[in-house]
Enzyme design. Sequence first.
Site: not given
Length: 247
Positions: A138, A151
């Site tokens: 990400s 996350y």
Amino acid sequence: MKTTGNTILVSGGGSGIGLALAQRWHDAGNRVIITGRNAAKLDAAIAGRANMAAVTLDVTDADAIAAFAKDIVARFPALNILVNNAGIMSAEDASAKRDLAQAEATVVTNILGPIRLTDALVDHLAAQQDAAIINVTSGLAFVPLPKAPTYSATKAALHSYSVALRIQLEGKVEVIELAPPAVRTDLTPGQSTREGYMPLDEFADEVMSLFAVEPTPAEILVQNVLPLRNAEANGNVPAVLGMLKSL
């Protein structure tokens, strides 16, 4: 990485980025196997698509991964590409003591899952021609989203793991990192229609064009993710972090 004639396994391939890329790889002439926990979503994803298969798998279950890998190699001996895409994300308030169940599930899914699945398949992949491992991280691996600290940390860990794995597997298995920006998917509530997020089809199309570059880049980075990826090098981390803090 060659773009056609592969046998590709995509974890978390029943929805979102995993599904969009799995179907595009299938359209490009690859055999594709998708995994996930939701059998109905998997069945819908492969409906009407020859040479596309679906197998349920919970990547948080170490024993299930081991059994799955043994079965999948027997069923698809030409498997040469693993895409570690399965992941979960949730907002957290870490400013006070709390229930850590969701944070722990995020770690198991997002980092232990890829490590375990890679470990289960690496010997097989290393014996194949044109083998590759694609780890989906990400943009938040490079600048964290403050409201999603666990996350962000798991994606940073997977980025680091990918860099090290690339060196260890050099000459045997190509290791590619795909770092998406904010994309309109169902990863979090309301994300699929959120203004300012990249449309999924647009993202997938740009990703496929980058995979077609020769040689394949070690990092697949669409234009929208570059402000995050390059923030540290450009000295922009405080500014980017301030922007993310407001989200």
